[in-house]
Design an enzyme around this catalytic site. Structure first.
Site, PDB file in Angstrom:
ATOM      1  N   ASN C 639       0.862  -1.173   0.000  1.00  0.00           N
ATOM      2  CA  ASN C 639       0.000   0.000   0.000  1.00  0.00           C
ATOM      3  C   ASN C 639       0.900   1.223   0.000  1.00  0.00           C
ATOM      4  O   ASN C 639       1.565   1.518   1.001  1.00  0.00           O
ATOM      5  CB  ASN C 639      -0.917  -0.016   1.234  1.00  0.00           C
ATOM      6  CG  ASN C 639      -1.873   1.163   1.261  1.00  0.00           C
ATOM      7  OD1 ASN C 639      -1.511   2.299   0.967  1.00  0.00           O
ATOM      8  ND2 ASN C 639      -3.125   0.895   1.610  1.00  0.00           N
ATOM      9  N   GLU C 713      10.688  -0.137  10.288  1.00  0.00           N
ATOM     10  CA  GLU C 713      11.874   0.293  11.031  1.00  0.00           C
ATOM     11  C   GLU C 713      12.964   0.873  10.142  1.00  0.00           C
ATOM     12  O   GLU C 713      13.889   1.508  10.626  1.00  0.00           O
ATOM     13  CB  GLU C 713      12.419  -0.888  11.847  1.00  0.00           C
ATOM     14  CG  GLU C 713      11.401  -1.373  12.872  1.00  0.00           C
ATOM     15  CD  GLU C 713      11.880  -2.515  13.745  1.00  0.00           C
ATOM     16  OE1 GLU C 713      12.803  -3.241  13.318  1.00  0.00           O
ATOM     17  OE2 GLU C 713      11.340  -2.685  14.845  1.00  0.00           O
TER      18      GLU C 713
END
Lengths: 314, 168, 754
Positions: C639, C713
């Site tokens: 996405n 991250e």
């Protein structure tokens, strides 16, 4: 929070009589500082007298060409007032650099003056702090916090004032008007409203318990530039590492003492023709504390005074 | 203590503990849990609500201080199924992740729009005597009272800009 | 066990025929979040009116509770019960496991008179209102016997010990290689203790249904929390139902349960009422995990052309006395740059402070603040462009283990980033660019972060109304799990998104490992994909074996799925019809993913390049971001909108690490200096100016069947180093003690005579 009685003051006289009748009562305006401290049980009033609805929020012209700002005018209203913005930009800027919009929308003129230090050790009820618990000691001395006083500290307390607004008020020679339950009205300079810690750091101001701030009066602004600077660790929503207000020939420093610090030595030096840096150094002669903080104040004051001499009004 | 307060258009006459914050009153007594408790000390903005149209931190106010006031929370912004333009803009621009600060951000942005319309300056206002214009710098500064640890700031900026553009 | 070769064949995700994969659709649960109706753990509806718990925290660093008087509190208004270690209900001993397969052992609250860190729970109050619960705290009298405590990391660095079970990674002969190098850098960096500062404090709502406890809690790992509570209570885990549907930020700090969970469950049992317990903000700082401080010494040796001959990164960090956590700040350096002689390793100090734990990109986040600045220093010494230096040391294979890279687009990230950022406008001479009072400079750094796939399961039900519902004991901590699982399920089954439901965060659902280590999307998503494939096969069998279907008698392997139908040529049948024919419950399948047996034959990472422009106030030393840009490569993107949000969020964490965020233990008390959000400075909106990121087109066919990787991250990695390098470029000051606060910058400016 400790249980407390809550009184809604209907008018000023009612507020004063409530205060006279209830030792240990505190006036409550916006509450943004007092309630914060009550949650931590740093403040434990037995009675809160809500003065928030009293008709003390007007801003009006004075006969002498100054401005009278009601004690309950919010920080937002004061900083947005066209007269403040055009004639006292240093005050508008100082207010707008403090806290957040949400807090300024609620915080009042009088409450801002009454706010307590944000020293990390004062704010932690588990730590010794002479300001919070007289005689318990000062954790800030020898502690990790850098926000300690350069001026006017004592062996009992090194906390600094958290108010940005009061620094600008001090440089503008503003006066605080108060009234007591016996009807006596008193005016004193903002500069001396707050006490230096001495041997009683728990007492922030020389206001009596039943003394209510009615208004702050600004004399006409001095000629010359007005400059506000606030140094801080992030871009917004945080207290000053140091701040400075300059208006004409006057200089006040913030976050360096328990009160807004009028830099009288610097002003005297400037009056004798000293260069900005010399004036800053003259003020720092009486400073104690960490060299890095002194360096910051020297550089900040030098630059701000220079800028004000260009006639800058920002 | 007896307090009359209007919340999202509904009048409430209640007897409330004097210690109860406006935030806890909304969340625990009116079951309006959209306003969030992030710090309870005015340091995060997650509890931001509108009182008489003005944004404040509900955690640093007592319910009893709001006798006669009109409070709007995140639950009061949408009209039925139709989201408030700022809610829709936050959704479209992905201006949140965990969502915990989001109701406060959106209420804050609603307050911001009113403050701009009222011509109130901010620290980012270059000329205090000129008309206040909603630049990116103005949005960033005025939204700085709402922490977002997921750090959706670029998207929040875009959402406020989008809603402001639609309103203009 | 599967092999990565099984993943090479085209599949519905890689073919992406309906285009749901990569599509920037709005967040699945977004409407609930923007309307304030997503119930977080403290807010879930209870079967009856709840009671409120409040935890009392220790105010010494180490020792024991010598005396505690609860009587005044017990008789306070509204108080239902008060507990200390003396009267808390029986819990299993710490670490005990009734079931040896439990992921976590017992974690008792108020378990003994011992205090192991400042802020540890020492008492608990249950009352009718939050106000009464908190007010009663002042009526509890506690006396402590304090013991000596090791609190000051700095004073123990020189005596740090080896990490149990770990050895330094040595390749070649670092010392010889380093001393033979023409140009060297030898410097030490310090990254301070940091706090997660999630916006939602840890919280639990609990009630009992017979002998089974239902807990809604804010946690990243469903099974770990369920098992920890079951073991603590000494009951089988099937008597604990743990739900965690909406989580107000985790970042690693909610990877485990805390005393709110235990005490809410115990108090609900004792009182027979639902109980809500939340940590205060102060307790979030003082009684949950933190990222430990790390000291990092970097030595680089290169020849005159910038080719690295030797590199070392040696990290010293700390953890709690009885902990095994290590912030592996040197590990990433093993895989980043080529150099024949290499040394990396960790040393550990044990302190009597709260537990260190995982915080967003553990290892890389502090670690890259050192090496990526050392590379900048080396480039400066060589008179080389920092990007050219890095390209010169780009390895052919993983320099740690000679494995081939699954895919590595680090150079492309740097080059595209340089172009889009305008790196060519950077003046390499520090202090050369001024804007009024401000020194202006640019800096860059690379980003690298590992990619992982863990075992996971999922359930999928297709019902007669045509809805597919994916269920998984997975969490969405703001990462976008709900949304990407819907996209994966929709694409796999050929269903439009409005016919897909996702239900997460329930220990009754097929388990997934949870959110952490940026493994969530790949792990949970791959399980969802495999489950979708199981459903396809099941539906194909149902259709082709049923005479009522137009597809009866056809080869199930030839079936296609599109637009809510199962299709073969010009014949089709809707999935809704198929499901309703299967019965009132529709069709339910489960599927799972496991790491491929040979996945670790490849070096798998995500990569990026970070670019920053900062201003340094020449008067005050304040550093402000002016703009920031990153280019990242992290596999196929599920996405585009949500992935970018994750990445830019991470970059902003790097801004915080570089400029504002730090905490410190006050060695006189054992408490943190900053215990609130006015002292611990996460960035505010005004700190973040003109920050943007781009994700490269990529698919990593060695990662998992979908070729996706994690993005949660990566963004933080190298971000702070780019800022520190920009500060140097702006004003010529090298600061190695993070964060670069005005006092440190100003002292350095003064020292340079600026």
């Amino acid at each position: 929070m400790k249980p407390f009685a809550f009184e809604r003051a209907r008018n000023v006289d009612h507020a004063l009589s409530l205060a006279a009748a209830a030792p240990g009562a505190r006036f409550l305006a916006g509450g943004t500082n007092l309630l914060d401290l009550m949650k931590l049980e740093i403040e434990q009033p037995e009675t809160l007298i809500d003065v928030g609805r009293l008709p003390l929020a007007d801003i009006s012209e004075t006969a002498g060409g100054g401005l009278r700002i009601g004690a309950l005018a919010t920080n937002t209203v004061v900083a947005s007032d066209p007269r403040v913005r055009s004639r006292y930009p240093v005050l508008a800027r100082a207010i707008l650099s403090g806290a957040s919009v949400q807090l300024r929308n609620k915080a009042s003129m009088g409450g801002n003056l009454m706010q307590r230090t944000r020293c990390a050790y004062f704010m932690d009820p588990a730590k010794p702090c002479n300001k919070r618990l007289p005689g318990s000691g000062c954790s800030a001395m020898g502690g990790l916090s850098q926000a300690t006083a350069l001026f006017g500290a004592s062996e009992f307390c090194v906390a600094v004032s958290a108010s940005d607004m009061s620094v600008a008020l001090a440089v503008l020679d503003a006066e605080v008007e108060t009234v007591r339950a016996d009807g006596s009205v008193r005016r004193r300079p903002v500069e001396t409203l707050h006490r230096l810690p001495g041997d009683a750091p728990q007492v922030d101001t020389d206001l009596a318990p039943d003394e209510l701030i009615l208004a702050v009066e600004l004399p006409p602004p001095p000629s010359g530039g007005q400059v506000w600077r606030k140094v801080r660790a992030r871009a917004s929503y945080i207290g000053a590492l140091a701040s400075i207000a300059v208006a004409g020939d006057r200089v006040a420093l913030g976050a360096v003492a328990a009160r807004p610090w009028r830099a009288r030595a610097a002003e005297a030096a400037l009056a004798e023709g000293a260069a900005p840096r010399e004036a800053a150094e003259a003020e720092l002669v009486s400073a104690s504390g960490e060299d890095g903080r002194k360096t910051l104040v020297r550089r900040l004051a030098t630059d701000a005074i220079q800028e004000s001499r260009k006639g800058s009004r920002s | 203590m007896r307090t009359e307060i209007r919340v999202n258009g509904v009048d409430h006459a209640v007897d409330v503990d004097t210690r109860t914050s406006l935030l806890d009153f909304l969340r625990e007594q009116l079951d309006l849990k959209g306003s969030k408790k992030g710090c309870d000390h005015g340091q995060c903005g997650a509890c931001t609500v509108l009182v008489n149209g003005v944004r404040i931190n509900a955690c640093l106010s007592l319910a009893v201080m709001h006798d006669g006031d009109e409070v709007t929370t995140i639950e009061g912004l949408a009209s039925g199924e139709a989201l408030h333009p700022l809610q829709q803009a936050f959704l479209t621009e992905d201006a949140f992740q965990c969502g915990y600060c989001t109701p406060g951000q959106i209420c804050s942005a609603v307050g911001l729009m009113a403050e701009i319309a009222a011509g109130q300056p901010s620290e980012a206002t270059a000329d205090l005597n000129a008309k206040v214009v909603l630049t990116d710098a103005e949005i960033r500064e005025r939204m700085s009272g709402n922490l977002c640890r997921c750090s959706a700031y670029p998207q929040i900026l875009a959402a406020v800009r989008r809603a402001a553009g639609a309103a203009a | 066990m599967s092999t990565v070769r099984d993943w090479a064949a085209p599949n519905p995700i890689t073919e992406n025929r309906s285009g749901l994969i990569g599509k920037p659709v709005d967040r699945y649960e977004g409407r609930l979040k923007v309307t304030g109706t997503a119930p977080y753990a403290f807010e879930v509806e209870t079967p009856s009116a709840p009671l409120y718990g409040h935890i009392v925290s220790a105010t010494i660093a180490r020792g024991r509770i010598a005396g505690i008087d609860l009587s005044q509190a017990a008789s306070a208004p509204g108080v239902v019960l008060v507990w200390s270690h003396l009267n808390v209900p029986v819990q299993a001993q710490r670490g005990a496991k009734l079931n040896p397969r439990s992921q976590r052992g017992s974690n008792p609250a108020l378990g003994s008179d011992r205090v192991e860190h400042y802020g540890q729970s020492v008492a608990f109050i249950l009352a009718d209102t939050p106000e009464n619960a908190r007010a009663a705290e002042a009526r509890i009298r506690i006396t402590y016997e304090a013991s000596d405590a090791d609190l000051d990391f700095g004073s123990f660095i020189d005596s740090a010990g080896p990490v149990p079970g770990e050895e330094d990674a040595r390749i070649g002969d670092f010392e010889a290689g380093y001393s033979a190098s023409a140009v060297t850098v030898d410097a030490t960096w310090f990254s301070p203790l940091q706090n997660h500062a999630q916006m939602e404090p840890c919280a639990t709502t609990a009630w009992w249904e017979g002998d089974k406890v239902v807990v809604h809690t804010s946690i990243q790992m469903v099974k770990g929390g369920q098992h920890a509570l079951a073991e603590t209570l000494g009951i089988p885990s099937d008597r604990v139902r743990l739900l965690t549907r909406y989580i107000g930020g985790g970042f690693g700090g909610k990877g485990q349960s805390y005393d709110d969970l235990t005490l809410a469950a115990l108090a609900a049992r004792e009182s027979g009422r639902p109980v809500r317990v939340a940590y205060t903000r102060r307790q979030m700082f003082q009684a949950t995990v933190h990222r430990p401080a790390v000291q990092m010494r970097v030595r680089l040796g290169a020849d005159g052309t910038g080719r690295l001959n030797a590199m070392a990164l040696e990290a010293v960090t700390h953890c709690a006395r009885n902990s095994t956590f290590v912030e592996h700040a040197a590990e990433f350096a093993r895989n980043l740059y080529a150099a024949p002689h290499r040394l990396t390793g960790h040393r550990l100090v044990r302190l009597d402070i709260p537990h260190a734990g995982a915080m967003r990109a553990p290892g890389e986040a502090p670690g890259m603040l050192s090496l990526e600045c050392a590379m900048d220093e080396l480039a400066d010494r060589l008179g080389m462009d920092p990007i050219a230096l890095r390209i010169r040391n780009e390895p052919e294979v993983d320099p740690d283990n000679a494995k081939p890279f699954s895919i590595r687009q680090l150079v492309r990230c740097m080059q595209e980033g340089a172009q889009q950022f305008g790196w060519d406008r950077r003046n390499p001479t520090p202090g050369a660019v001024r804007d009024g009072r401000w020194y202006v400079g640019m800096g860059m750094a690379t980003a690298i972060r590992g990619n992982f796939l863990l075992p996971a399961k999922a359930g999928l039900r297709l019902t007669g109304d045509g809805l597919a519902t994916l269920t998984q004991g997975m969490t969405d901590i703001g990462t976008g799990t709900y949304t990407i699982l819907a996209q994966i399920t929709g694409e796999t089954l050929g269903l439009p998104l409005d016919q897909v439901r996702v239900e997460l965060g329930d220990s009754d659902m097929p388990p997934a490992p949870g959110s952490g280590g940026q493994f969530g999307a790949a792990t949970a998503g791959s399980a969802a994909f495999e489950t979708g494939m199981v459903m396809r096969r099941r539906l194909a069998e149902l259709a082709t074996s049923d005479p009522r279907s137009p597809l009866y008698g056809e080869d199930p392997l030839l079936m296609d799925f599109a637009n809510g139908n199962i299709v073969l040529g010009n014949r089709s049948e809707s999935l809704a019809t198929l499901a309703s024919r299967a019965g009132p419950e529709g069709v339910y399948v489960e599927g799972s993913i496991s790491p491929a047996a040979d996945a670790r034959d490849w070096s798998q990472h995500t990569y990026g390049a970070q670019f920053a422009e900062v201003g340094v106030d020449s008067v005050t030393g304040e550093v402000r971001l002016r703009r920031m840009f990153g280019v990242f490569a992290a596999g196929r993107i599920l996405n585009a909108k949500l992935a970018k949000s994750q990445i830019t969020g991470g970059m902003i964490w790097g801004v915080g690490a570089a400029l504002t965020e730090s905490n410190a233990v006050d060695p006189r008390y054992g408490s943190f200096l900053h215990q609130d959000l006015g002292g611990y400075l996460a960035p505010v909106h005004a700190d973040i100016v003109n920050l943007d990121a781009v994700l490269l087109d990529e698919a990593d066919d060695k990662a998992n069947p979908m070729g996706i990787k994690g993005v949660g991250e990566l963004g933080i990695c190298g971000s702070g180093a780019a800022i520190a390098n920009a500060v140097y470029n702006a004003c010529g000051v090298r600061l190695r003690d993070y964060p670069l606060t005005p006092d440190k910058v100003l002292a350095a400016l003064e020292a340079k005579g600026l």
